[in-house]
Design a protein around this motif. Structure first.
Motif, short mmCIF file in Angstrom:
data_model
loop_
_atom_site.label_atom_id
_atom_site.label_comp_id
_atom_site.label_asym_id
_atom_site.label_seq_id
_atom_site.Cartn_x
_atom_site.Cartn_y
_atom_site.Cartn_z
N ARG A 292 0.83 -1.21 0.00
CA ARG A 292 0.00 0.00 0.00
C ARG A 292 0.87 1.26 0.00
O ARG A 292 1.89 1.32 0.68
CB ARG A 292 -0.93 0.01 1.22
N SER A 293 0.44 2.25 -0.72
CA SER A 293 1.17 3.52 -0.77
C SER A 293 1.01 4.27 0.55
O SER A 293 -0.10 4.34 1.11
CB SER A 293 0.64 4.39 -1.91
N VAL A 294 2.10 4.84 1.03
CA VAL A 294 2.05 5.64 2.26
C VAL A 294 2.14 7.14 1.94
O VAL A 294 2.42 7.95 2.83
CB VAL A 294 3.18 5.23 3.23
N ASP A 295 1.88 7.51 0.70
CA ASP A 295 2.01 8.91 0.29
C ASP A 295 1.07 9.83 1.06
O ASP A 295 1.36 11.02 1.21
CB ASP A 295 1.73 9.05 -1.21
N HIS A 296 -0.05 9.30 1.53
CA HIS A 296 -1.04 10.13 2.23
C HIS A 296 -1.10 9.80 3.72
O HIS A 296 -2.15 9.96 4.35
CB HIS A 296 -2.42 9.94 1.58
N ALA A 297 0.02 9.38 4.27
CA ALA A 297 0.04 8.96 5.68
C ALA A 297 -0.43 10.08 6.60
O ALA A 297 -1.13 9.82 7.60
CB ALA A 297 1.45 8.51 6.07
N ARG A 298 -0.09 11.32 6.29
CA ARG A 298 -0.50 12.43 7.16
C ARG A 298 -2.02 12.58 7.16
O ARG A 298 -2.62 12.85 8.21
CB ARG A 298 0.15 13.74 6.73
N TRP A 299 -2.66 12.38 6.02
CA TRP A 299 -4.12 12.48 5.98
C TRP A 299 -4.75 11.45 6.91
O TRP A 299 -5.68 11.75 7.66
CB TRP A 299 -4.62 12.28 4.54
N TYR A 300 -4.25 10.22 6.86
CA TYR A 300 -4.79 9.18 7.73
C TYR A 300 -4.53 9.51 9.20
O TYR A 300 -5.36 9.19 10.07
CB TYR A 300 -4.18 7.82 7.37
N ALA A 301 -3.42 10.14 9.49
CA ALA A 301 -3.12 10.53 10.87
C ALA A 301 -4.08 11.61 11.35
O ALA A 301 -4.55 11.58 12.50
CB ALA A 301 -1.67 11.00 10.98
N VAL A 302 -4.41 12.57 10.48
CA VAL A 302 -5.36 13.61 10.85
C VAL A 302 -6.75 13.01 11.05
O VAL A 302 -7.47 13.35 12.01
CB VAL A 302 -5.39 14.73 9.79
N LEU A 303 -7.14 12.10 10.16
CA LEU A 303 -8.43 11.42 10.33
C LEU A 303 -8.47 10.66 11.66
O LEU A 303 -9.48 10.68 12.37
CB LEU A 303 -8.70 10.47 9.17
N ALA A 304 -7.36 10.00 12.00
CA ALA A 304 -7.30 9.27 13.27
C ALA A 304 -7.46 10.22 14.45
O ALA A 304 -8.16 9.90 15.42
CB ALA A 304 -5.99 8.51 13.37
N CYS A 305 -6.82 11.37 14.39
CA CYS A 305 -6.99 12.36 15.46
C CYS A 305 -8.45 12.77 15.59
O CYS A 305 -8.99 12.87 16.72
CB CYS A 305 -6.15 13.60 15.16
N TYR A 306 -9.09 13.00 14.47
CA TYR A 306 -10.49 13.45 14.47
C TYR A 306 -11.40 12.36 15.05
O TYR A 306 -12.19 12.61 15.96
CB TYR A 306 -10.90 13.79 13.04
N LYS A 307 -11.24 11.15 14.55
CA LYS A 307 -12.10 10.04 14.96
C LYS A 307 -11.86 9.66 16.42
O LYS A 307 -12.81 9.55 17.21
CB LYS A 307 -11.86 8.85 14.05
N LEU A 308 -10.60 9.48 16.79
CA LEU A 308 -10.29 9.09 18.17
C LEU A 308 -10.68 10.18 19.15
O LEU A 308 -11.19 9.91 20.24
CB LEU A 308 -8.81 8.74 18.31
N GLY A 309 -10.44 11.43 18.77
CA GLY A 309 -10.81 12.53 19.65
C GLY A 309 -12.31 12.53 19.94
O GLY A 309 -12.74 12.75 21.07
N ILE A 310 -13.11 12.26 18.92
CA ILE A 310 -14.56 12.23 19.10
C ILE A 310 -14.97 11.03 19.95
O ILE A 310 -15.87 11.13 20.80
CB ILE A 310 -15.26 12.23 17.73
N ILE A 311 -14.32 9.90 19.76
CA ILE A 311 -14.62 8.72 20.59
C ILE A 311 -14.31 9.02 22.06
O ILE A 311 -15.12 8.72 22.95
CB ILE A 311 -13.81 7.51 20.10
N LEU A 312 -13.15 9.61 22.32
CA LEU A 312 -12.78 9.92 23.71
C LEU A 312 -13.72 10.96 24.30
O LEU A 312 -14.07 10.89 25.49
CB LEU A 312 -11.34 10.42 23.77
N GLU A 313 -14.14 11.91 23.48
CA GLU A 313 -15.08 12.92 23.97
C GLU A 313 -16.42 12.29 24.35
O GLU A 313 -17.10 12.76 25.26
CB GLU A 313 -15.27 14.01 22.92
N GLY A 314 -16.77 11.20 23.68
CA GLY A 314 -17.99 10.50 24.05
C GLY A 314 -17.91 9.94 25.46
O GLY A 314 -18.90 9.97 26.21
N SER A 315 -16.75 9.42 25.83
CA SER A 315 -16.58 8.93 27.20
C SER A 315 -16.68 10.07 28.20
O SER A 315 -17.24 9.92 29.30
CB SER A 315 -15.22 8.22 27.33
N HIS A 316 -16.14 11.22 27.82
CA HIS A 316 -16.24 12.40 28.69
C HIS A 316 -17.70 12.82 28.84
O HIS A 316 -18.17 13.11 29.96
CB HIS A 316 -15.43 13.55 28.09
N ALA A 317 -18.45 12.82 27.73
CA ALA A 317 -19.86 13.21 27.79
C ALA A 317 -20.65 12.23 28.66
O ALA A 317 -21.52 12.64 29.43
CB ALA A 317 -20.44 13.27 26.38
#
Length: 348
Positions: A292-317
């Motif tokens: 698999r190409s890793v040319d867009h690794a930063r995009w996947y990292a930003v998506l991970a921040c967005y998704k994981l951040g929202i999941i963790l915020e759910g536990s806070h809520a």
């Protein structure tokens, strides 16, 4: 559950009912003994116990199950069964109970894994630069191997909807964040910095999809165990977010939670951090282990921040509404903010 010496877990695990169920499965006989709650996580209940001289680990939903908790247990058991013998280190599934009886929830039993959790504590043997560097590369090896598996061939047809996976991510998790508004006491989504900017950046720069594969879904240092005698992986654990989609998101998740090359602390605290690879090394190593190409690794990292951040915020809520421990919820809220701040730094 780790801080539960008084045995409050007994309110949520009926050992007599579990024994009767195990009898029907042919899993030993006699009483269940040496029951110990296991820590390392913040949500689900895990107990290690012995029956007929065999050790087991039980995994069930949290004390206040979410609407999807039982299905999550069923999915976890299914993926563990599917990847048996694949070369991806994982806890071996023993048996699963899809029904909500006898414990009131779905659950499964797995083999215990003896290992080191870097998010909990590191022994001296795992505190050298050479060993930690190898630990980081071993984590990459596991997800690269996982991403090579054919979901249909291992029995995971229909486990997830691969088509349109990347296109669904931002809308799906934006709706998830909005759904927390129904929980009393939550301050709202504005506490997460730059959420609109991050979502827009992700939508505008979404890369082309890669071949579908199996994702762990929550891949970071607290969700793996290393062998006590080496830097090799003993098991990837906590498969509750596993699905079929773009496996590069597992790489992005690792990058999102790793220590920043600029000296930024990892989302999962590890001490001492003396030799783990730089993020660029993780990406390069993945490229050597995957087609698999890793040319867009930063995009996947930003998506991970967005998704994981929202999941963790759910536990806070949920904690704000009294459905989880407040101290844990506040800690996860702080981590969600850090993830969003990290994403903002990456999108410039």
């Amino acid at each position: 559950m780790a801080d539960d010496p008084a045995g409050a877990w007994r309110e949520h695990v009926d050992l007599a009912a579990l024994s009767r169920w195990m009898d029907r499965q042919g899993l030993g006989n006699g009483p269940i003994g040496d029951v110990r709650p296991l820590g390392g996580g913040t949500q689900n209940i895990l107990l290690r116990f012995t029956r007929s001289d065999r050790d087991y680990v039980l995994r069930r939903p949290p004390a206040h199950p979410r609407p999807e908790s039982n299905e999550t247990m069923r999915r976890e058991a299914r993926v563990l069964a599917a990847i048996a013998g694949s070369g991806v280190p994982h806890p071996a599934l023993i048996a699963a109970c899809a029904e909500e009886e006898p414990l009131g929830v779905s659950f499964y039993l797995m083999e215990p894994v003896e290992g080191v959790n870097a998010g909990v504590a590191l022994p001296p043997s795992h505190c050298t630069p050479k060993v930690q560097h190898a630990m980081g590369l071993a984590m990459v090896d596991a997800i690269a191997t996982l991403g090579t598996l054919d979901p249909d061939a291992v029995g995971l047809a229909g486990f997830g909807k691969a088509e349109g996976f990347l296109e669904r991510q931002v809308p799906r998790w934006t709706r998830q964040l909005g759904s927390y508004a129904g929980l009393d006491g939550w301050a709202g989504p504005d506490a997460l910095p730059g959420r609109g900017d991050i979502a827009h950046w992700l939508e505008e720069r979404r890369p082309p999809a890669t071949a579908a594969g199996i994702l762990h879904g929550d891949y970071h240092l607290s969700n793996v165990l290393f062998r006590p005698d080496s830097p090799d992986l003993a098991a990837a654990i906590d498969w509750e977010l596993s699905t079929i989609g773009d496996p590069l998101l597992d790489l992005g998740w690792l990058l999102a939670t790793w220590a920043g090359d600029d000296g930024g602390l990892p989302i999962v605290p590890v001490a001492p951090w003396v030799g783990f690879p730089k993020t660029g090394e993780l990406i390069d190593h993945y490229a050597t282990r995957s087609s698999r190409s890793v040319d867009h690794a930063r995009w996947y990292a930003v998506l991970a921040c967005y998704k994981l951040g929202i999941i963790l915020e759910g536990s806070h809520a949920r904690a704000c509404a009294g459905l989880a421990e407040r101290e844990t919820g506040d800690h996860l809220h702080a981590s969600a903010i850090r993830l969003f701040e990290r994403a903002l730094g990456w999108i410039g």
